[in-house]
Enzyme design. Structure first.
Site, PDB file in Angstrom:
ATOM      1  N   HIS A 158      -9.540-109.403  93.953  1.00 40.99           N
ATOM      2  CA  HIS A 158      -8.448-109.194  94.915  1.00 40.99           C
ATOM      3  C   HIS A 158      -8.161-110.488  95.667  1.00 40.99           C
ATOM      4  O   HIS A 158      -7.014-110.859  95.871  1.00 40.99           O
ATOM      5  CB  HIS A 158      -8.839-108.109  95.935  1.00 40.99           C
ATOM      6  CG  HIS A 158      -8.671-106.730  95.380  1.00 40.99           C
ATOM      7  ND1 HIS A 158      -8.257-105.659  96.124  1.00 40.99           N
ATOM      8  CD2 HIS A 158      -8.854-106.241  94.142  1.00 40.99           C
ATOM      9  CE1 HIS A 158      -8.191-104.588  95.371  1.00 40.99           C
ATOM     10  NE2 HIS A 158      -8.555-104.918  94.165  1.00 40.99           N
ATOM     11  N   LYS A 181      -9.203 -91.938  90.505  1.00 42.49           N
ATOM     12  CA  LYS A 181      -8.072 -92.578  91.195  1.00 42.49           C
ATOM     13  C   LYS A 181      -7.773 -93.905  90.496  1.00 42.49           C
ATOM     14  O   LYS A 181      -6.615 -94.279  90.295  1.00 42.49           O
ATOM     15  CB  LYS A 181      -8.417 -92.786  92.677  1.00 42.49           C
ATOM     16  CG  LYS A 181      -7.260 -93.280  93.523  1.00 42.49           C
ATOM     17  CD  LYS A 181      -7.114 -94.788  93.545  1.00 42.49           C
ATOM     18  CE  LYS A 181      -5.994 -95.240  94.462  1.00 42.49           C
ATOM     19  NZ  LYS A 181      -5.719 -96.668  94.362  1.00 42.49           N
ATOM     20  N   ASP A 186       7.509 -87.161  85.835  1.00 38.82           N
ATOM     21  CA  ASP A 186       7.050 -86.470  87.037  1.00 38.82           C
ATOM     22  C   ASP A 186       5.554 -86.749  87.227  1.00 38.82           C
ATOM     23  O   ASP A 186       4.703 -86.112  86.611  1.00 38.82           O
ATOM     24  CB  ASP A 186       7.328 -84.969  86.835  1.00 38.82           C
ATOM     25  CG  ASP A 186       6.886 -84.121  88.004  1.00 38.82           C
ATOM     26  OD1 ASP A 186       6.139 -84.606  88.874  1.00 38.82           O
ATOM     27  OD2 ASP A 186       7.288 -82.944  88.045  1.00 38.82           O
ATOM     28  N   GLU A 203       0.349-101.626  94.324  1.00 38.36           N
ATOM     29  CA  GLU A 203      -1.009-102.134  94.570  1.00 38.36           C
ATOM     30  C   GLU A 203      -1.315-103.389  93.744  1.00 38.36           C
ATOM     31  O   GLU A 203      -1.170-103.389  92.520  1.00 38.36           O
ATOM     32  CB  GLU A 203      -2.022-101.016  94.234  1.00 38.36           C
ATOM     33  CG  GLU A 203      -3.463-101.394  94.570  1.00 38.36           C
ATOM     34  CD  GLU A 203      -4.445-100.238  94.350  1.00 38.36           C
ATOM     35  OE1 GLU A 203      -4.047 -99.063  94.416  1.00 38.36           O
ATOM     36  OE2 GLU A 203      -5.628-100.541  94.102  1.00 38.36           O
TER      37      GLU A 203
HETATM   38  C1  MEV Z   1      -8.830 -98.958  93.702  1.00 40.26           C
HETATM   39  O1  MEV Z   1      -7.450 -98.681  93.764  1.00 40.26           O
HETATM   40  C2  MEV Z   1      -9.464 -98.267  92.502  1.00 40.26           C
HETATM   41  C3  MEV Z   1     -10.998 -98.348  92.430  1.00 40.26           C
HETATM   42  O2  MEV Z   1     -11.547 -97.841  93.641  1.00 40.26           O
HETATM   43  C4  MEV Z   1     -11.409 -97.496  91.253  1.00 40.26           C
HETATM   44  C5  MEV Z   1     -12.901 -97.281  91.126  1.00 40.26           C
HETATM   45  O3  MEV Z   1     -13.623 -97.307  92.148  1.00 40.26           O
HETATM   46  O4  MEV Z   1     -13.344 -97.010  89.994  1.00 40.26           O
HETATM   47  C6  MEV Z   1     -11.454 -99.759  92.265  1.00 40.26           C
END
Ligand code: MEV
Length: 429
Positions: A383, A269, A285, A82
């Site tokens: 981005h 995430k 792992d 990513e």
């Molecule tokens: C994208 O890979 C991760 C985000 O969505 C994390 C977040 O929203 O805190 C930008």
């Protein structure tokens, strides 16, 4: 290791970055050779690792820079597909570095092995019987894996719980033995599973019950790592946003994640965006780390944030993270995969405890990177900036030209290679 602060690293070619690693980070050509050879993980080795191998699968291997953790400089190996993740981690690490760096700590590396016992005629008596024979069970577990004992670890303690005591179903009633095993620098799955499997017959004898499952728990809540950073607001200002605004936005974002699982999952995430690439780069792992981390985020009864962000009395932004970290620096793929070995030496990692602390620090940095962007310009701006840089490079831009062309592409809202080629031509005239 020299400083992990390497200005302009992102503007170099891959070859130049590798040369710099040799010069600046004292890396020998031999150590780096696994990065140069076409197939760093040979098909032959891969064939010994899993079944039905038909080849290997590659991912980008980048370096998170600027990390200062407990006063030590780290370049962080990150394996991820990513865009923006490595840049964002490095950006935040640079800010935190100016504020004294990350402060981390870790508990002893005590992992849990579970033994499920069913069909006891008296579960309370069975529980007491196991507790009475604690020493016998611990000694038997250690006898099954003496090498970990000679390394200073091994089974140290156990406890017993009765689950679903009042259940009408005989399937639900069970006794669960937790064996606490210090796995030292190993992640320890083999050690733990060998130990619990070997003591199972003794447990059956003691309890007059039947043992079904004998397996480690990935909810490694006795094998924790913590990281903390304290950032003065003036280091957080960006564009038109004051440092105080950014700080408050980050704290509001944290409160959102803390009170809403829909947000917490995305927030976390973003933390795993930092954690997984290091776990993968070091041959560990990542499913085990993911499972344990998410479970830990729900330890208070509902799923929440893996981090906390608050303001101290001086107005600084304070970030903290605490997660189970079932990783290792010996055994498994850590020593089989040539790049995993390289990753550990890039960081001069001396123990699993140290690696666990580095990993959570990267997770905390990654979280702040996301929240800082989300609470200000939004993540698309960054981005787009990165995307237009790669378009500029693909069109032949190099050195300082990259940023100039990339900015023009954004300004003219035409981020495509054709347009970038025209601009490169104009610029080089
Ligand atoms: C994208 O890979 C991760 C985000 O969505 C994390 C977040 O929203 O805190 C930008």
């Amino acid at each position: 290791m020299k400083s992990s602060r390497i200005p302009g690293f992102y503007n170099l070619s891959v070859e130049q970055r590798r040369d710099l690693l040799k010069k600046e980070l004292d890396f020998s050509a031999e150590e780096l050779s696994s990065l140069y050879i076409k197939e760093p993980l040979s098909t032959e080795t891969a064939d010994k690792m899993i079944e039905n191998v038909i080849g290997t699968f590659q991912l980008p291997f980048g370096l998170g820079l600027n990390f200062l953790i407990n006063g030590k400089d780290y370049v962080i190996p990150m394996v991820i597909e990513e865009a923006s993740v490595v840049a964002s981690a490095s950006h935040i690490a640079k800010i935190v570095r100016s504020a004294g760096g990350f402060h981390t700590e870790a508990t002893e590396r005590v992992m849990i092995g579970q033994i499920q016992v069913v069909g006891c005629s008296d579960f309370h008596a069975a529980k007491q019987a196991i507790l009475n024979e604690k020493e016998v069970l611990i000694n038997a577990a250690n006898a099954a894996y003496p090498s970990i004992v000679s390394r200073g670890g091994g089974a140290e303690d156990l406890d017993v719980r009765i689950l679903n005591e009042d259940s009408d179903s005989s399937y639900g009633k069970m006794l669960v033995v937790h064996m606490y095993i210090n796995t030292c620098d190993a992640m320890g799955a083999n050690i733990i599973n060998t130990m619990v499997e070997s003591v199972a017959p003794i447990v059956e004898e003691i309890t007059n019950g039947k043992v079904y499952l004998r397996i480690l728990s990935n909810y490694a809540d006795k094998c924790l790592a913590r990281a903390r950073c304290v950032i003065p607001p003036e280091l957080l200002s960006t564009g038109d946003y004051s440092g105080e605004e950014v700080r408050d936005g980050v704290i509001h974002a944290y409160e959102f994640a803390a009170s809403d699982p829909y947000r917490a999952v995305t927030h976390n995430k973003g933390i795993m965006n930092g954690i997984d690439p290091v776990v993968i780069a070091t041959g560990n792992d990542w499913r085990a780390v993911e499972a344990g981390s998410h479970a830990y985020a729900a330890r208070h009864g509902s799923y929440g944030s893996m981090t906390t962000w608050s303001k101290d009395q001086a107005g600084n932004l304070v970030g903290e993270i605490e997660l189970p970290m079932s990783i290792g620096t010996v055994g498994g793929a850590t020593r089989v995969h040539p790049l995993a070995e390289l990753s550990l030496s890039l960081m001069s990692i001396e123990s699993a405890k140290e690696l666990a602390q580095v990993i959570v620090a990267v997770g905390l940095a990654q979280n702040l990177g996301a929240l800082k962007a989300l609470a200000t310009d939004g993540i698309q701006k960054g981005h787009m900036a990165l995307h237009s840089r790669s378009v500029a490079i693909a069109a032949g831009a190099s050195g300082e030209m990259i940023d100039i062309i990339a900015e023009k592409l954004i300004e003219e809202k035409e981020i495509r290679v054709g347009k970038a080629k025209e601009l490169v031509e104009e610029y080089t005239k």
